[in-house]
Design a protein around this motif. Structure first.
Motif, PDB file in Angstrom:
ATOM      1  N   SER A  79       1.008  31.491  23.970  1.00 25.16           N
ATOM      2  CA  SER A  79       2.330  31.602  24.163  1.00 25.16           C
ATOM      3  C   SER A  79       2.642  30.029  24.802  1.00 25.16           C
ATOM      4  O   SER A  79       3.564  29.242  24.484  1.00 25.16           O
ATOM      5  N   MET A  80       1.939  29.742  25.765  1.00 23.39           N
ATOM      6  CA  MET A  80       1.967  28.191  26.321  1.00 23.39           C
ATOM      7  C   MET A  80       1.980  27.002  25.377  1.00 23.39           C
ATOM      8  O   MET A  80       2.681  26.225  25.382  1.00 23.39           O
ATOM      9  N   ASP A  81       0.895  27.449  24.459  1.00 20.87           N
ATOM     10  CA  ASP A  81       0.430  26.180  23.668  1.00 20.87           C
ATOM     11  C   ASP A  81       1.507  26.094  22.312  1.00 20.87           C
ATOM     12  O   ASP A  81       2.136  25.272  22.092  1.00 20.87           O
ATOM     13  N   MET A  82       2.022  27.303  22.077  1.00 23.41           N
ATOM     14  CA  MET A  82       3.189  27.306  21.187  1.00 23.41           C
ATOM     15  C   MET A  82       4.539  26.805  21.614  1.00 23.41           C
ATOM     16  O   MET A  82       5.128  25.919  20.869  1.00 23.41           O
ATOM     17  N   ILE A  83       4.817  27.030  22.617  1.00 25.62           N
ATOM     18  CA  ILE A  83       6.062  26.451  23.414  1.00 25.62           C
ATOM     19  C   ILE A  83       6.046  24.826  23.773  1.00 25.62           C
ATOM     20  O   ILE A  83       6.839  24.025  23.365  1.00 25.62           O
ATOM     21  N   ALA A  84       4.672  24.551  24.172  1.00 25.47           N
ATOM     22  CA  ALA A  84       4.579  22.982  24.520  1.00 25.47           C
ATOM     23  C   ALA A  84       4.612  22.199  23.070  1.00 25.47           C
ATOM     24  O   ALA A  84       5.118  21.180  22.999  1.00 25.47           O
ATOM     25  N   ARG A  85       4.025  22.891  22.007  1.00 27.08           N
ATOM     26  CA  ARG A  85       3.863  22.149  20.969  1.00 27.08           C
ATOM     27  C   ARG A  85       5.292  22.172  20.161  1.00 27.08           C
ATOM     28  O   ARG A  85       5.497  21.238  19.567  1.00 27.08           O
ATOM     29  N   PHE A  86       6.019  23.092  20.403  1.00 25.35           N
ATOM     30  CA  PHE A  86       7.359  23.117  19.814  1.00 25.35           C
ATOM     31  C   PHE A  86       8.330  21.945  20.562  1.00 25.35           C
ATOM     32  O   PHE A  86       9.211  21.350  20.015  1.00 25.35           O
ATOM     33  N   ASN A 109       0.233  14.806  20.652  1.00 27.04           N
ATOM     34  CA  ASN A 109      -0.819  14.401  19.981  1.00 27.04           C
ATOM     35  C   ASN A 109      -2.121  15.026  20.586  1.00 27.04           C
ATOM     36  O   ASN A 109      -2.959  15.416  19.904  1.00 27.04           O
ATOM     37  N   THR A 110      -2.174  15.193  21.815  1.00 28.83           N
ATOM     38  CA  THR A 110      -3.016  16.270  22.709  1.00 28.83           C
ATOM     39  C   THR A 110      -3.215  17.532  22.060  1.00 28.83           C
ATOM     40  O   THR A 110      -4.432  18.098  21.959  1.00 28.83           O
ATOM     41  N   LEU A 111      -2.027  18.227  21.776  1.00 28.85           N
ATOM     42  CA  LEU A 111      -2.000  19.518  21.382  1.00 28.85           C
ATOM     43  C   LEU A 111      -2.459  19.822  19.878  1.00 28.85           C
ATOM     44  O   LEU A 111      -3.013  20.736  19.459  1.00 28.85           O
ATOM     45  N   GLU A 112      -2.308  18.759  19.140  1.00 29.67           N
ATOM     46  CA  GLU A 112      -2.181  18.730  17.675  1.00 29.67           C
ATOM     47  C   GLU A 112      -3.375  18.201  17.034  1.00 29.67           C
ATOM     48  O   GLU A 112      -4.228  18.663  16.204  1.00 29.67           O
ATOM     49  N   TYR A 113      -4.087  17.081  17.788  1.00 29.71           N
ATOM     50  CA  TYR A 113      -5.106  16.275  16.985  1.00 29.71           C
ATOM     51  C   TYR A 113      -6.479  16.225  17.945  1.00 29.71           C
ATOM     52  O   TYR A 113      -6.559  15.514  19.277  1.00 29.71           O
ATOM     53  N   PRO A 114      -7.585  17.026  17.882  1.00 34.68           N
ATOM     54  CA  PRO A 114      -8.669  17.112  18.715  1.00 34.68           C
ATOM     55  C   PRO A 114      -9.245  15.681  18.915  1.00 34.68           C
ATOM     56  O   PRO A 114      -9.908  15.168  19.996  1.00 34.68           O
ATOM     57  N   ASP A 170       6.536  24.750   9.076  1.00 29.69           N
ATOM     58  CA  ASP A 170       5.143  24.840   8.980  1.00 29.69           C
ATOM     59  C   ASP A 170       4.696  26.611   9.024  1.00 29.69           C
ATOM     60  O   ASP A 170       4.859  27.081   9.759  1.00 29.69           O
ATOM     61  N   TRP A 171       4.059  26.630   7.685  1.00 31.10           N
ATOM     62  CA  TRP A 171       3.645  28.088   7.759  1.00 31.10           C
ATOM     63  C   TRP A 171       2.624  28.601   8.679  1.00 31.10           C
ATOM     64  O   TRP A 171       2.455  29.810   9.375  1.00 31.10           O
ATOM     65  N   LEU A 172       1.586  27.651   9.245  1.00 26.24           N
ATOM     66  CA  LEU A 172       0.793  27.984  10.446  1.00 26.24           C
ATOM     67  C   LEU A 172       1.577  28.322  11.594  1.00 26.24           C
ATOM     68  O   LEU A 172       1.186  29.255  12.465  1.00 26.24           O
ATOM     69  N   ASN A 173       2.810  27.443  12.083  1.00 20.64           N
ATOM     70  CA  ASN A 173       3.331  27.735  13.188  1.00 20.64           C
ATOM     71  C   ASN A 173       4.145  28.932  12.813  1.00 20.64           C
ATOM     72  O   ASN A 173       4.134  29.914  14.020  1.00 20.64           O
ATOM     73  N   ILE A 174       4.641  29.376  11.858  1.00 16.32           N
ATOM     74  CA  ILE A 174       5.116  30.749  11.440  1.00 16.32           C
ATOM     75  C   ILE A 174       4.055  31.870  11.904  1.00 16.32           C
ATOM     76  O   ILE A 174       4.484  32.919  12.530  1.00 16.32           O
ATOM     77  N   SER A 201       9.424  16.352  15.118  1.00 16.67           N
ATOM     78  CA  SER A 201      10.308  16.995  14.020  1.00 16.67           C
ATOM     79  C   SER A 201      10.365  18.503  14.267  1.00 16.67           C
ATOM     80  O   SER A 201       9.391  19.180  13.977  1.00 16.67           O
ATOM     81  N   LYS A 202      11.463  19.122  14.941  1.00 17.23           N
ATOM     82  CA  LYS A 202      11.659  20.463  15.012  1.00 17.23           C
ATOM     83  C   LYS A 202      11.508  21.176  13.685  1.00 17.23           C
ATOM     84  O   LYS A 202      11.003  22.478  13.795  1.00 17.23           O
ATOM     85  N   LYS A 203      12.493  20.593  12.676  1.00 14.42           N
ATOM     86  CA  LYS A 203      12.596  21.017  11.370  1.00 14.42           C
ATOM     87  C   LYS A 203      11.126  21.459  10.730  1.00 14.42           C
ATOM     88  O   LYS A 203      10.650  22.265  10.217  1.00 14.42           O
ATOM     89  N   ALA A 204      10.206  20.327  10.866  1.00 15.11           N
ATOM     90  CA  ALA A 204       9.071  20.250  10.247  1.00 15.11           C
ATOM     91  C   ALA A 204       8.146  21.144  10.902  1.00 15.11           C
ATOM     92  O   ALA A 204       7.404  21.846  10.297  1.00 15.11           O
ATOM     93  N   PHE A 205       8.169  21.309  12.158  1.00 12.98           N
ATOM     94  CA  PHE A 205       7.602  22.213  13.049  1.00 12.98           C
ATOM     95  C   PHE A 205       7.904  23.777  12.657  1.00 12.98           C
ATOM     96  O   PHE A 205       6.837  24.740  12.392  1.00 12.98           O
ATOM     97  N   VAL A 206       8.897  24.135  12.385  1.00 14.39           N
ATOM     98  CA  VAL A 206       9.680  25.409  12.405  1.00 14.39           C
ATOM     99  C   VAL A 206       9.272  25.637  10.734  1.00 14.39           C
ATOM    100  O   VAL A 206       8.608  26.942  10.376  1.00 14.39           O
TER     101      VAL A 206
END
Length: 464
Positions: A214-221, A136-141, A233-237, A226-231
């Motif tokens: 890179s650190m932000d991407m790894i931490a959010r993943f 939630n810290t990484l996704e929601y300001p 997501d077009w913004l994560n791609i 839900s890893k499937k929803a994360f992968v």
């Protein structure tokens, strides 16, 4: 007796049976003493409905047309009409605009709510586990102060990497490589970029930004629920592709330092570094969190048809004026335009009111064509802009109504939790709302109301 008494929530209305029989297909038109609403003790029919609307309903039976009361919400009137089985076609034209505007207001609120998605609530943060807190810290300001600072830092990094790419094109901020820039010869821009390198501090800045992303991407993943929803997501791609581009660019640069710089290697490295500017796409993550940014996107989506109409109209006008100016100048013995494609360039620049001045007519008839071309461009550009502005106003005004709906539903659900017999109404359902009608008619007409006859603050009739 010829008279009938209607008791509507304690207020009694008296009319004649023959009056109600004027519309036999309605609820009142089918009334009889065998109906469930009939009370034999008082010889009247009881209805637990809104008595304010009942007055205009009976007036409809008397006069044949329905006038909407100004002190009653159109949604309430719509519910009453549905109960009394009175078709909307009987509403008088003098009241139709106000009734339709209220209906469209509700439709716009529903569109906004569907586009905004579910707004997360962080009312029980102390019971969140460490993974959910990090996610939630990484996704929601809005999750916490730390989340706000982290997302502010992320936005800052996006700006920094974009500015660094731009500064890297300034010759004074580039370092010449001795093995490639021997001599004092003058070189072209492309040769300058290929034969020099960016300043060291710019390279370090890009490396810091890459490490952060890179650190932000790894931490959010890793903390994603839900890893499937994360992968998927077009913004994560997009984030992943940008990180791969940045890593590949630095690997090529590091490999060139070890194995030697070749022209192909340096060209590939600079092309990849030029793509660093695409990091601005990461800002779309923040669009999801801020309502006004979503309203802006929703406005452009709703105005797509008008934008395409603008492009088509502009293309037709450009071709016509370009052809006319080309032959007019030839007829006057002036070789201003070598060919029609050059005249098309002039027409585009003129109609969009840019006016570079590199090409311009030199004859009196050509001046007249130029005036007509510029005036036509102003008119073509002005009309869709007004529609887009009205769309933005409609969504912006109804954003507060959407927030009020959320607050009301929260209160109703809270009441339902404490009172098990209380049922929460389905407030998001749009009665008699036909989505295909919006898709077919778009902004120009809905519910019989032309777009230019609706007041600007009430132009809310766009369905995606």
């Amino acid at each position: 007796m010829d008279k009938v008494v209607l008791n509507v929530s304690g207020k009694k209305f008296v009319t004649f049976w023959k009056t109600l029989k004027k519309f036999p297909n309605t609820r009142l038109g089918r009334l009889s003493k065998t109906s469930a609403n009939y009370e034999s003790a008082s010889d009247e029919f009881f209805f637990d409905r809104n008595p304010k609307v009942m007055t205009v309903v009976l007036d409809m039976y008397r006069g044949g047309e329905l006038h909407i009361p100004s002190n009653v919400c159109s949604a309430c009137v719509r519910q009453e009409l549905k109960f009394w089985e009175i078709p909307e076609d009987l509403i008088s034209e003098c009241c139709w605009k106000r009734y339709a505007n209220g209906k469209e207001d509700k439709a716009i609120v529903d569109i906004i709510e569907n586009f905004m998605g579910v707004v997360p609530e962080f009312t029980d943060k102390e019971h969140d586990n460490w993974r959910k807190r990090i996610s939630n810290t990484l996704e929601y300001p809005t999750y916490s102060r730390v989340a706000m600072l982290w997302n502010a830092a992320k936005m800052t990094m996006v700006v920094v990497i974009t500015v660094a790419v731009m500064l890297g094109t300034i010759p004074s901020l580039r370092l010449g490589l001795p093995e490639l820039t021997k001599g004092n010869r003058t070189i072209k821009k492309l040769d300058l970029i290929l034969s020099t390198d960016t300043a060291v501090w710019i390279n370090y800045t890009e490396i810091v930004c890459l490490a952060f992303f890179s650190m932000d991407m790894i931490a959010r993943f890793l903390t994603s629920p839900s890893k499937k929803a994360f992968v998927s997501d077009w913004l994560n791609i997009v984030d992943l592709l940008l990180d791969l581009i940045m890593w590949l660019a630095f690997l090529l640069e590091f490999g060139g330092n070890l194995l030697g710089h070749t022209e192909v290697l340096r060209l590939t490295d600079h092309v990849l570094k030029a793509l660093f500017v695409l990091n601005v796409l990461r800002l779309f993550h923040f669009v999801r969190q801020y309502a006004m940014m979503k309203i802006l996107l929703l406005t452009f989506r709703a105005s797509f048809g008008q934008l395409m109409l603008l492009c088509v109209g502009l293309t037709i006008a450009v071709v016509i004026f370009a052809t006319v100016i080309y032959f007019v100048e030839i007829a006057m013995g002036v070789d201003t335009f070598d060919n029609i494609p050059i005249a098309i360039w002039w027409a585009v620049v003129t109609m969009t009111t840019v006016g570079y001045g590199d090409y311009h007519p030199r004859s009196a008839p050509g001046y007249i064509v130029g005036v007509l071309c510029s005036l036509s461009g102003i008119l073509l550009l002005a009309m869709p802009v007004a529609i887009i502005a009205s769309n933005f106003t409609a969504y912006h005004v109804n954003l507060a109504a959407r927030d009020q709906r959320i607050r009301r539903l929260k209160l109703l659900r809270k009441k339902a939790e404490t009172n098990k017999g209380f049922l929460v109404p389905d407030c998001t359902e749009l009665e008699d709302f036909d989505e295909s009608d919006f898709k077919t008619n778009g902004l120009t007409k809905h519910n019989g109301i032309p777009h230019n006859q609706v007041q600007p603050i009430s132009e809310k009739h766009t369905k995606l």
